[in-house]
Design a protein around this motif. Structure first.
Motif, short mmCIF file in Angstrom:
data_model
loop_
_atom_site.label_atom_id
_atom_site.label_comp_id
_atom_site.label_asym_id
_atom_site.label_seq_id
_atom_site.Cartn_x
_atom_site.Cartn_y
_atom_site.Cartn_z
N TRP A 9 0.85 -1.08 -0.15
CA TRP A 9 -0.32 -0.09 0.30
C TRP A 9 1.08 1.67 -0.08
O TRP A 9 0.60 2.14 -0.71
CB TRP A 9 -1.16 0.15 1.13
N LEU A 10 2.64 1.21 0.84
CA LEU A 10 2.75 2.26 1.04
C LEU A 10 3.97 2.81 -0.79
O LEU A 10 3.85 3.73 -0.81
CB LEU A 10 3.80 1.98 1.73
N ALA A 11 3.90 1.17 -0.86
CA ALA A 11 4.59 1.45 -2.75
C ALA A 11 3.30 2.42 -3.77
O ALA A 11 3.98 3.19 -4.30
CB ALA A 11 5.06 0.51 -3.07
N PHE A 12 2.31 1.52 -3.32
CA PHE A 12 1.65 2.22 -4.95
C PHE A 12 0.92 3.58 -3.79
O PHE A 12 1.12 4.00 -5.21
CB PHE A 12 -0.15 1.43 -4.22
N ALA A 28 3.05 -0.73 -10.75
CA ALA A 28 1.92 -2.02 -10.99
C ALA A 28 2.29 -3.50 -11.57
O ALA A 28 2.99 -4.50 -9.74
CB ALA A 28 1.05 -1.90 -11.14
N THR A 29 3.12 -3.31 -12.73
CA THR A 29 4.15 -4.19 -12.69
C THR A 29 4.45 -4.65 -11.85
O THR A 29 4.94 -6.11 -11.36
CB THR A 29 4.55 -3.83 -14.33
N ALA A 82 12.47 -4.34 -6.17
CA ALA A 82 11.70 -3.05 -6.51
C ALA A 82 11.17 -2.39 -6.10
O ALA A 82 10.84 -1.39 -6.37
CB ALA A 82 10.30 -5.27 -6.90
N LEU A 83 10.74 -2.60 -4.48
CA LEU A 83 10.14 -1.16 -3.74
C LEU A 83 11.12 -0.18 -3.69
O LEU A 83 10.97 0.92 -3.84
CB LEU A 83 10.10 -1.95 -2.38
N ALA A 84 12.59 -0.46 -3.83
CA ALA A 84 13.48 0.30 -4.52
C ALA A 84 13.47 0.99 -5.26
O ALA A 84 12.70 2.37 -5.96
CB ALA A 84 14.90 -0.11 -4.05
#
Length: 96
Positions: A9-12, A28-29, A82-84
């Motif tokens: 959620w934080l990432a989006f 998103a991908t 991915a998060l980074a």
């Protein structure tokens, strides 16, 4: 679990609106890729628990658990990357 959902959620929420920036689709991908691998890791863990309870895992027969560990290690590294990527690219797209 709850921590994974919160991180996603934080990432989006760090990504610009989907209608205004292509970064949303890219992010998103990448996040869905990471989430899918995390879900498959959960299946590996459940399978490992099943094998332990069924008596197929011992000090000599650990292949089921070692394969699961490899999967979780890969998923952890790619998930962190991915998060980074999402947070860095979002910061570049939305300089405040």
């Amino acid at each position: 679990g709850m921590a994974s959902s919160t991180i996603m959620w934080l990432a989006f929420s760090a990504v610009p609106e989907w209608a205004t920036h292509a970064l949303f689709a890219t992010s998103a991908t990448i996040l869905i890729y990471a989430a899918l691998h995390s879900f498959l890791g959960m299946i590996f863990a459940l399978y490992g628990i099943h094998r332990i309870r069924a008596g197929y895992v011992s000090a000599v027969r650990t292949l089921d658990l070692r394969l699961g560990k490899l999967w979780h290690d890969y998923t952890a590294v790619t998930g962190l990357l991915a998060l980074a990527f999402v947070f860095v690219m979002s910061g570049m797209a939305n300089p405040h």
